[in-house]
Motif scaffolding. Structure first.
Motif, PDB file in Angstrom:
ATOM      1  N   VAL A 163       0.857  -1.193   0.000  1.00 21.62           N
ATOM      2  CA  VAL A 163       0.000   0.000   0.000  1.00 21.62           C
ATOM      3  C   VAL A 163       0.888   1.235   0.000  1.00 21.62           C
ATOM      4  N   ILE A 164       0.590   2.176  -0.886  1.00 25.02           N
ATOM      5  CA  ILE A 164       1.330   3.438  -0.916  1.00 25.02           C
ATOM      6  C   ILE A 164       0.432   4.519  -0.344  1.00 25.02           C
ATOM      7  N   GLU A 165       0.873   5.098   0.763  1.00 26.26           N
ATOM      8  CA  GLU A 165       0.045   6.005   1.561  1.00 26.26           C
ATOM      9  C   GLU A 165       0.818   7.254   1.978  1.00 26.26           C
ATOM     10  N   ASP A 166       0.092   8.343   2.129  1.00 25.81           N
ATOM     11  CA  ASP A 166       0.721   9.590   2.579  1.00 25.81           C
ATOM     12  C   ASP A 166       0.324   9.965   3.986  1.00 25.81           C
ATOM     13  N   SER A 167      -0.623   9.234   4.598  1.00 22.65           N
ATOM     14  CA  SER A 167      -1.117   9.626   5.913  1.00 22.65           C
ATOM     15  C   SER A 167      -0.829   8.559   6.964  1.00 22.65           C
ATOM     16  N   PRO A 168      -0.598   8.977   8.210  1.00 19.91           N
ATOM     17  CA  PRO A 168      -0.432   7.999   9.290  1.00 19.91           C
ATOM     18  C   PRO A 168      -1.636   7.078   9.432  1.00 19.91           C
ATOM     19  N   PHE A 169      -2.858   7.617   9.247  1.00 17.62           N
ATOM     20  CA  PHE A 169      -4.057   6.785   9.346  1.00 17.62           C
ATOM     21  C   PHE A 169      -4.037   5.690   8.275  1.00 17.62           C
ATOM     22  N   GLY A 170      -3.639   6.057   7.058  1.00 17.89           N
ATOM     23  CA  GLY A 170      -3.577   5.078   5.987  1.00 17.89           C
ATOM     24  C   GLY A 170      -2.537   4.007   6.239  1.00 17.89           C
ATOM     25  N   ALA A 176      -2.453  -2.903   9.680  1.00 20.34           N
ATOM     26  CA  ALA A 176      -3.482  -3.721  10.338  1.00 20.34           C
ATOM     27  C   ALA A 176      -4.053  -4.764   9.384  1.00 20.34           C
ATOM     28  N   ALA A 177      -3.995  -4.489   8.079  1.00 24.90           N
ATOM     29  CA  ALA A 177      -4.489  -5.439   7.080  1.00 24.90           C
ATOM     30  C   ALA A 177      -3.467  -6.525   6.757  1.00 24.90           C
ATOM     31  N   GLY A 178      -2.283  -6.442   7.356  1.00 20.80           N
ATOM     32  CA  GLY A 178      -1.239  -7.423   7.085  1.00 20.80           C
ATOM     33  C   GLY A 178      -0.496  -7.163   5.795  1.00 20.80           C
ATOM     34  N   MET A 179      -0.479  -5.912   5.368  1.00 20.96           N
ATOM     35  CA  MET A 179       0.180  -5.518   4.131  1.00 20.96           C
ATOM     36  C   MET A 179       1.414  -4.682   4.424  1.00 20.96           C
ATOM     37  N   ILE A 180       2.308  -4.577   3.449  1.00 22.02           N
ATOM     38  CA  ILE A 180       3.462  -3.690   3.558  1.00 22.02           C
ATOM     39  C   ILE A 180       3.023  -2.286   3.172  1.00 22.02           C
ATOM     40  N   ALA A 181       3.380  -1.307   3.969  1.00 18.68           N
ATOM     41  CA  ALA A 181       3.060   0.088   3.668  1.00 18.68           C
ATOM     42  C   ALA A 181       4.328   0.831   3.265  1.00 18.68           C
ATOM     43  N   ILE A 182       4.221   1.614   2.213  1.00 18.69           N
ATOM     44  CA  ILE A 182       5.292   2.530   1.818  1.00 18.69           C
ATOM     45  C   ILE A 182       4.739   3.941   1.948  1.00 18.69           C
ATOM     46  N   GLY A 183       5.430   4.778   2.686  1.00 16.82           N
ATOM     47  CA  GLY A 183       4.998   6.157   2.854  1.00 16.82           C
ATOM     48  C   GLY A 183       5.436   7.015   1.689  1.00 16.82           C
ATOM     49  N   TYR A 184       4.543   7.909   1.252  1.00 18.54           N
ATOM     50  CA  TYR A 184       4.864   8.838   0.173  1.00 18.54           C
ATOM     51  C   TYR A 184       4.822  10.258   0.717  1.00 18.54           C
ATOM     52  N   THR A 185       5.898  11.000   0.496  1.00 13.67           N
ATOM     53  CA  THR A 185       5.994  12.359   1.035  1.00 13.67           C
ATOM     54  C   THR A 185       6.257  13.387  -0.060  1.00 13.67           C
ATOM     55  N   GLY A 186       5.746  13.121  -1.256  1.00 10.81           N
ATOM     56  CA  GLY A 186       5.997  14.025  -2.369  1.00 10.81           C
ATOM     57  C   GLY A 186       4.872  14.996  -2.667  1.00 10.81           C
ATOM     58  N   GLY A 187       3.823  14.987  -1.855  1.00 11.79           N
ATOM     59  CA  GLY A 187       2.688  15.877  -2.098  1.00 11.79           C
ATOM     60  C   GLY A 187       2.915  17.277  -1.567  1.00 11.79           C
ATOM     61  N   HIS A 194       7.417  14.448   8.218  1.00 12.30           N
ATOM     62  CA  HIS A 194       6.328  13.658   7.642  1.00 12.30           C
ATOM     63  C   HIS A 194       6.729  12.186   7.507  1.00 12.30           C
ATOM     64  N   GLY A 195       7.885  11.959   6.899  1.00 12.55           N
ATOM     65  CA  GLY A 195       8.337  10.593   6.691  1.00 12.55           C
ATOM     66  C   GLY A 195       8.530   9.827   7.982  1.00 12.55           C
ATOM     67  N   GLU A 196       9.058  10.507   8.988  1.00 11.71           N
ATOM     68  CA  GLU A 196       9.267   9.847  10.280  1.00 11.71           C
ATOM     69  C   GLU A 196       7.935   9.467  10.932  1.00 11.71           C
ATOM     70  N   LYS A 197       6.927  10.311  10.743  1.00 13.12           N
ATOM     71  CA  LYS A 197       5.602   9.982  11.291  1.00 13.12           C
ATOM     72  C   LYS A 197       5.033   8.736  10.622  1.00 13.12           C
ATOM     73  N   LEU A 198       5.232   8.633   9.317  1.00 10.12           N
ATOM     74  CA  LEU A 198       4.727   7.467   8.598  1.00 10.12           C
ATOM     75  C   LEU A 198       5.468   6.204   9.039  1.00 10.12           C
ATOM     76  N   LYS A 199       6.768   6.310   9.192  1.00  6.32           N
ATOM     77  CA  LYS A 199       7.547   5.140   9.623  1.00  6.32           C
ATOM     78  C   LYS A 199       7.219   4.758  11.067  1.00  6.32           C
ATOM     79  N   ALA A 200       6.882   5.756  11.876  1.00  2.50           N
ATOM     80  CA  ALA A 200       6.508   5.465  13.266  1.00  2.50           C
ATOM     81  C   ALA A 200       5.228   4.641  13.345  1.00  2.50           C
ATOM     82  N   GLN A 201       4.388   4.751  12.313  1.00  2.00           N
ATOM     83  CA  GLN A 201       3.146   3.970  12.279  1.00  2.00           C
ATOM     84  C   GLN A 201       3.327   2.627  11.580  1.00  2.00           C
ATOM     85  N   GLY A 202       4.555   2.347  11.146  1.00  2.00           N
ATOM     86  CA  GLY A 202       4.839   1.035  10.580  1.00  2.00           C
ATOM     87  C   GLY A 202       5.182   1.001   9.117  1.00  2.00           C
ATOM     88  N   ALA A 203       5.343   2.168   8.473  1.00  7.53           N
ATOM     89  CA  ALA A 203       5.725   2.173   7.067  1.00  7.53           C
ATOM     90  C   ALA A 203       7.101   1.539   6.883  1.00  7.53           C
TER      91      ALA A 203
END
Length: 224
Positions: A163-170, A176-187, A194-203
């Protein structure tokens, strides 16, 4: 035989650079109805949530409550802003143009807004009917429902999805869905940390552009 793979794209802030425009729409609508102070700082705390949850969160943060009969203005103003100013995120069109892996969209936005966003930015042909909205499931992000729904409809096991996501909620929902998350910070709404927040949630990683995302996907064994 290689297991089928799927890349799940969030829409707002990932495929299209919509978050600054969406924040402007919320501010305009609340102002129209006599409620000031709903600026970018407030909306930034709601990125990734579906509209009903954003309205609840704004009330919690500011005390302002948008009535159901006033909510229709949100789409009207947002649609007009998107029609005039919305752009795809930088580099996404060539990335999608060469992508061979299965892909779909899973967004907190309404289907109407997703389709409008993809049409305005000419990204719609890259996804066809593989578009899923939180309106299709019981719970919005950070619950995993929309991602699990998308994977099921696309016929791919969650473990084979990124999953490619820009938000901590995403990111929370993807993990939680058992998927790999990649954070996107190009918006256009990206902020310091921003990136550290995404990684803190498991990105798994936080990437500032689509070249970095392609490299990360290759490293994960995804066939681009």
């Amino acid at each position: 035989m290689t297991a089928q793979q799927l890349i799940i794209f969030d829409c707002d802030g990932v495929l299209v650079d919509s978050e600054p425009l969406a924040a402007e729409a919320y501010e305009r609508v609340y102002e129209k109805h006599g409620m000031s102070g709903v600026g970018p700082g407030i909306i930034a705390q709601c990125v990734g949530m579906k509209q009903a949850d954003i309205i609840i969160r704004i009330k919690e943060l500011t005390g302002h409550h948008l009535k159901p009969e006033q909510e229709i203005d949100l789409w009207t103003v947002t649609r007009d802003l998107f029609s005039e100013k919305l752009n795809p995120t930088d580099g996404i069109a060539p990335f999608l143009g060469t992508l061979k892996t299965g892909r779909c969209v899973a967004s907190s936005s309404s289907l109407e807004r997703i389709h409008h966003s993809l049409d305005v930015t000419s990204l719609a042909p890259h996804f066809g009917d593989a578009i899923f909205s939180s309106s299709m499931v019981k719970r919005g992000k950070p619950a995993p429902d929309i991602f699990l729904h998308a994977a099921e409809k696309m016929g791919v096991a969650p473990a084979n999805c990124v999953v490619i996501e820009d938000s901590p909620f995403g990111v929370q929902g993807a993990v939680a869905a058992g998927m790999i998350a990649i954070g996107y910070t190009g918006g256009g709404h990206t902020f310091a940390g921003h990136g550290e927040k995404l990684k803190a949630q498991g990105a798994h990683a936080a990437c500032a552009n689509w070249t970095e995302i392609a490299q990360t996907l290759n490293g994960l064994g995804f066939k681009l």
